[in-house]
Design a protein around this motif. Structure first.
Motif, PDB file in Angstrom:
ATOM      1  N   LYS A 235       0.901  -1.135  -0.048  1.00 40.64           N
ATOM      2  CA  LYS A 235       0.111  -0.053   0.055  1.00 40.64           C
ATOM      3  C   LYS A 235       0.659   1.363   0.034  1.00 40.64           C
ATOM      4  CE  LYS A 235      -3.930  -2.242   2.490  1.00 40.64           C
ATOM      5  NZ  LYS A 235      -4.272  -2.935   1.037  1.00 40.64           N
ATOM      6  N   LEU A 236       1.805   1.202  -0.807  1.00 38.75           N
ATOM      7  CA  LEU A 236       2.828   2.216  -0.762  1.00 38.75           C
ATOM      8  C   LEU A 236       2.769   3.086  -2.144  1.00 38.75           C
ATOM      9  CD1 LEU A 236       6.091   0.875   0.768  1.00 38.75           C
ATOM     10  CD2 LEU A 236       4.311   2.416   1.933  1.00 38.75           C
ATOM     11  N   VAL A 237       2.270   2.127  -3.267  1.00 32.62           N
ATOM     12  CA  VAL A 237       1.881   2.741  -4.409  1.00 32.62           C
ATOM     13  C   VAL A 237       0.414   2.207  -4.881  1.00 32.62           C
ATOM     14  CG1 VAL A 237       2.744   2.445  -6.900  1.00 32.62           C
ATOM     15  CG2 VAL A 237       4.433   2.712  -5.220  1.00 32.62           C
ATOM     16  N   SER A 238       0.040   3.030  -5.658  1.00 32.82           N
ATOM     17  CA  SER A 238      -1.343   2.878  -6.348  1.00 32.82           C
ATOM     18  C   SER A 238      -1.363   2.784  -7.875  1.00 32.82           C
ATOM     19  CB  SER A 238      -2.417   3.868  -5.795  1.00 32.82           C
ATOM     20  OG  SER A 238      -2.161   5.060  -6.271  1.00 32.82           O
ATOM     21  N   ARG A 239      -2.034   2.041  -8.202  1.00 36.96           N
ATOM     22  CA  ARG A 239      -2.381   2.000  -9.756  1.00 36.96           C
ATOM     23  C   ARG A 239      -3.642   2.857 -10.019  1.00 36.96           C
ATOM     24  NH1 ARG A 239      -0.586  -3.973  -9.186  1.00 36.96           N
ATOM     25  NH2 ARG A 239       1.048  -3.969 -10.244  1.00 36.96           N
ATOM     26  N   VAL A 240      -3.559   3.881 -11.027  1.00 39.81           N
ATOM     27  CA  VAL A 240      -4.733   4.753 -11.413  1.00 39.81           C
ATOM     28  C   VAL A 240      -4.773   4.546 -12.565  1.00 39.81           C
ATOM     29  CG1 VAL A 240      -5.456   6.844 -10.910  1.00 39.81           C
ATOM     30  CG2 VAL A 240      -3.897   6.232  -9.273  1.00 39.81           C
ATOM     31  N   ALA A 241      -6.331   4.387 -13.118  1.00 40.43           N
ATOM     32  CA  ALA A 241      -6.587   4.491 -14.504  1.00 40.43           C
ATOM     33  C   ALA A 241      -6.630   5.634 -15.053  1.00 40.43           C
ATOM     34  CB  ALA A 241      -7.952   3.605 -14.623  1.00 40.43           C
ATOM     35  N   ARG A 242      -6.063   5.989 -15.914  1.00 34.22           N
ATOM     36  CA  ARG A 242      -6.397   7.369 -16.524  1.00 34.22           C
ATOM     37  C   ARG A 242      -7.826   7.588 -17.165  1.00 34.22           C
ATOM     38  NH1 ARG A 242      -0.777   7.143 -20.542  1.00 34.22           N
ATOM     39  NH2 ARG A 242       0.640   7.695 -18.920  1.00 34.22           N
ATOM     40  N   PRO A 243      -8.277   8.800 -17.022  1.00 33.41           N
ATOM     41  CA  PRO A 243      -9.606   9.296 -17.269  1.00 33.41           C
ATOM     42  C   PRO A 243      -9.905   8.836 -18.620  1.00 33.41           C
ATOM     43  CG  PRO A 243      -8.432  10.785 -15.696  1.00 33.41           C
ATOM     44  CD  PRO A 243      -7.412  10.043 -16.313  1.00 33.41           C
ATOM     45  N   ASP A 244      -8.868   9.498 -19.465  1.00 33.71           N
ATOM     46  CA  ASP A 244      -9.239   9.440 -20.965  1.00 33.71           C
ATOM     47  C   ASP A 244      -9.222   7.761 -21.510  1.00 33.71           C
ATOM     48  OD1 ASP A 244      -6.494   9.371 -20.607  1.00 33.71           O
ATOM     49  OD2 ASP A 244      -5.851  10.098 -22.357  1.00 33.71           O
ATOM     50  N   ASP A 245      -8.425   6.991 -20.836  1.00 39.60           N
ATOM     51  CA  ASP A 245      -8.299   5.613 -21.159  1.00 39.60           C
ATOM     52  C   ASP A 245      -8.016   4.598 -20.160  1.00 39.60           C
ATOM     53  OD1 ASP A 245      -7.967   3.078 -22.465  1.00 39.60           O
ATOM     54  OD2 ASP A 245      -6.315   3.747 -23.834  1.00 39.60           O
ATOM     55  N   ALA A 246      -9.266   4.099 -19.580  1.00 40.71           N
ATOM     56  CA  ALA A 246      -9.294   3.042 -18.583  1.00 40.71           C
ATOM     57  C   ALA A 246      -8.228   2.187 -18.795  1.00 40.71           C
ATOM     58  CB  ALA A 246     -10.855   2.634 -18.218  1.00 40.71           C
ATOM     59  N   ARG A 247      -7.911   1.659 -19.825  1.00 41.04           N
ATOM     60  CA  ARG A 247      -7.101   0.578 -20.079  1.00 41.04           C
ATOM     61  C   ARG A 247      -5.576   0.863 -19.796  1.00 41.04           C
ATOM     62  NH1 ARG A 247      -8.202  -0.462 -26.341  1.00 41.04           N
ATOM     63  NH2 ARG A 247      -8.022   1.578 -26.049  1.00 41.04           N
ATOM     64  N   GLN A 248      -5.266   2.163 -19.673  1.00 43.89           N
ATOM     65  CA  GLN A 248      -3.881   2.694 -19.322  1.00 43.89           C
ATOM     66  C   GLN A 248      -3.853   2.962 -18.010  1.00 43.89           C
ATOM     67  OE1 GLN A 248      -1.490   3.026 -21.681  1.00 43.89           O
ATOM     68  NE2 GLN A 248      -2.736   1.967 -23.140  1.00 43.89           N
ATOM     69  N   VAL A 249      -2.980   2.520 -17.113  1.00 46.24           N
ATOM     70  CA  VAL A 249      -2.894   2.744 -15.785  1.00 46.24           C
ATOM     71  C   VAL A 249      -1.509   3.611 -15.493  1.00 46.24           C
ATOM     72  CG1 VAL A 249      -2.493   1.555 -13.502  1.00 46.24           C
ATOM     73  CG2 VAL A 249      -4.216   0.488 -15.271  1.00 46.24           C
ATOM     74  N   THR A 250      -1.428   4.221 -14.577  1.00 45.60           N
ATOM     75  CA  THR A 250      -0.237   5.032 -14.133  1.00 45.60           C
ATOM     76  C   THR A 250      -0.439   4.608 -12.619  1.00 45.60           C
ATOM     77  OG1 THR A 250      -1.720   7.103 -13.646  1.00 45.60           O
ATOM     78  CG2 THR A 250      -0.653   7.144 -15.599  1.00 45.60           C
ATOM     79  N   LEU A 251       1.119   4.872 -12.160  1.00 44.58           N
ATOM     80  CA  LEU A 251       1.584   4.560 -10.914  1.00 44.58           C
ATOM     81  C   LEU A 251       1.728   5.981 -10.041  1.00 44.58           C
ATOM     82  CD1 LEU A 251       4.333   1.850 -11.734  1.00 44.58           C
ATOM     83  CD2 LEU A 251       1.691   1.472 -10.965  1.00 44.58           C
ATOM     84  N   ALA A 252       1.433   5.770  -8.858  1.00 43.74           N
ATOM     85  CA  ALA A 252       1.597   7.003  -7.841  1.00 43.74           C
ATOM     86  C   ALA A 252       1.751   6.688  -6.445  1.00 43.74           C
ATOM     87  CB  ALA A 252       0.370   7.946  -8.012  1.00 43.74           C
ATOM     88  N   LEU A 253       2.532   7.399  -5.458  1.00 43.12           N
ATOM     89  CA  LEU A 253       2.617   7.018  -4.232  1.00 43.12           C
ATOM     90  C   LEU A 253       1.383   7.290  -3.520  1.00 43.12           C
ATOM     91  CD1 LEU A 253       6.032   8.760  -3.278  1.00 43.12           C
ATOM     92  CD2 LEU A 253       5.531   6.478  -4.082  1.00 43.12           C
ATOM     93  N   THR A 254       0.976   6.461  -2.602  1.00 37.90           N
ATOM     94  CA  THR A 254      -0.190   6.716  -1.843  1.00 37.90           C
ATOM     95  C   THR A 254       0.371   7.548  -0.634  1.00 37.90           C
ATOM     96  OG1 THR A 254       0.645   4.705  -0.534  1.00 37.90           O
ATOM     97  CG2 THR A 254      -1.000   4.099  -2.065  1.00 37.90           C
ATOM     98  N   ALA A 255      -0.607   8.032   0.240  1.00 37.62           N
ATOM     99  CA  ALA A 255       0.023   8.949   1.257  1.00 37.62           C
ATOM    100  C   ALA A 255       0.928   8.089   2.372  1.00 37.62           C
ATOM    101  CB  ALA A 255      -1.388   9.030   2.119  1.00 37.62           C
ATOM    102  N   ALA A 256       0.682   6.931   2.207  1.00 34.06           N
ATOM    103  CA  ALA A 256       1.806   6.073   3.099  1.00 34.06           C
ATOM    104  C   ALA A 256       2.992   6.134   2.584  1.00 34.06           C
ATOM    105  CB  ALA A 256       1.223   4.733   3.387  1.00 34.06           C
ATOM    106  N   GLY A 257       2.956   6.050   1.015  1.00 36.49           N
ATOM    107  CA  GLY A 257       4.010   6.046   0.403  1.00 36.49           C
ATOM    108  C   GLY A 257       5.041   7.515   0.179  1.00 36.49           C
ATOM    109  N   GLU A 258       3.932   8.426   0.129  1.00 34.10           N
ATOM    110  CA  GLU A 258       4.731   9.661   0.259  1.00 34.10           C
ATOM    111  C   GLU A 258       5.439   9.931   1.850  1.00 34.10           C
ATOM    112  OE1 GLU A 258       2.134  13.037  -0.691  1.00 34.10           O
ATOM    113  OE2 GLU A 258       1.124  11.921  -2.259  1.00 34.10           O
ATOM    114  N   ALA A 259       4.782   9.384   2.730  1.00 30.97           N
ATOM    115  CA  ALA A 259       5.201   9.602   4.203  1.00 30.97           C
ATOM    116  C   ALA A 259       6.566   8.815   4.403  1.00 30.97           C
ATOM    117  CB  ALA A 259       4.295   9.057   5.232  1.00 30.97           C
ATOM    118  N   LEU A 260       6.566   7.571   3.668  1.00 27.48           N
ATOM    119  CA  LEU A 260       7.769   6.747   3.657  1.00 27.48           C
ATOM    120  C   LEU A 260       8.986   7.525   2.939  1.00 27.48           C
ATOM    121  CD1 LEU A 260       9.142   4.229   4.905  1.00 27.48           C
ATOM    122  CD2 LEU A 260       8.264   3.106   2.615  1.00 27.48           C
ATOM    123  N   TYR A 261       8.599   7.964   1.891  1.00 33.18           N
ATOM    124  CA  TYR A 261       9.702   8.613   1.058  1.00 33.18           C
ATOM    125  C   TYR A 261      10.281   9.748   1.853  1.00 33.18           C
ATOM    126  CZ  TYR A 261      11.693  11.664  -2.215  1.00 33.18           C
ATOM    127  OH  TYR A 261      12.539  12.628  -3.214  1.00 33.18           O
ATOM    128  N   GLY A 262       9.346  10.761   2.490  1.00 39.23           N
ATOM    129  CA  GLY A 262       9.817  11.465   3.475  1.00 39.23           C
ATOM    130  C   GLY A 262      10.763  11.512   4.486  1.00 39.23           C
TER     131      GLY A 262
END
Length: 198
Positions: free
Chosen positions: A97-124
């Motif tokens: 639960k450090l990274v989340s997969r997020v579907a792009r609004p314009d194309d649900a088949r395309q997924v991007t990765l982003a830090l979760t709140a827990a991931g941001e805190a750990l990075y910090g």
């Protein structure tokens, strides 16, 4: 000084006149990474419960002062990992639960990765520690030497990318005991370069 280097070879020329593996640039860099990088690994694994590779991807997603989103292939390329290794590492980060997969609004088949709140805190928490390890290492050099090192590393990185882009390098066939076979080598690997002794 390695015993295998003849006294007649000046110390300043050992890198461009290597007599043994201990004189090779890649080997020396790998030893530096093993020693100083091992400190970072101990922080990551011992204090925070993530691997070196997980930290690499986490840090790249959290870089440049603000968390960012990117595709798994973009992240793999930036991290110099092949896609299978990157995929396994991403899955581990998602499971933690450090990274989340997020579907792009314009194309649900395309997924991007982003830090979760827990991931941001750990990075910090981790980045200041790794930053301090790097700065302490650079304390061995004068400010002018640090600037020169940055410039030299940039030129070496550019040359290494040119060398890797040539292609035609053999890859190990581990099913046959590690013997080489002539195949097109990928431009990106996992920082494992022939001749570094690691």
């Amino acid at each position: 000084m390695p015993a295998s280097v003849p006294a007649s070879v000046p110390a300043t020329s050992r890198l461009n006149q290597p007599q043994s593996i201990e004189d090779l640039l890649l080997y020396r860099l790998s030893c530096l990474l093993a020693d100083a990088g091992g400190i970072v690994i101990r922080y990551c694994e011992g204090q925070f419960g993530i691997t070196r590779r997980e930290w690499r991807l986490l840090a790249l997603l959290g870089a440049q002062g603000a968390p960012r989103e990117m595709s798994s292939s973009e992240l793999a390329q930036l991290a110099h990992l092949d896609r299978p290794r990157a995929s396994r590492t991403i899955t581990a980060l998602v499971d933690k639960k450090l990274v989340s997969r997020v579907a792009r609004p314009d194309d649900a088949r395309q997924v991007t990765l982003a830090l979760t709140a827990a991931g941001e805190a750990l990075y910090g928490e981790i980045f200041p520690l790794t930053k301090q390890v790097n700065l302490e290492l650079l304390d061995a050099l004068e400010d002018k030497e640090v600037a020169q090192l940055g410039d030299m590393l940039g030129r070496l990185e550019q040359r290494s990318r040119q060398m890797a882009a040539r292609g035609g390098l053999p890859l190990a066939d581990r099913r046959r005991g590690g013997s080489g076979r002539s195949r097109q080598a990928p431009a990106q690997g996992d920082a494992q370069v022939a001749g570094n002794g690691k």
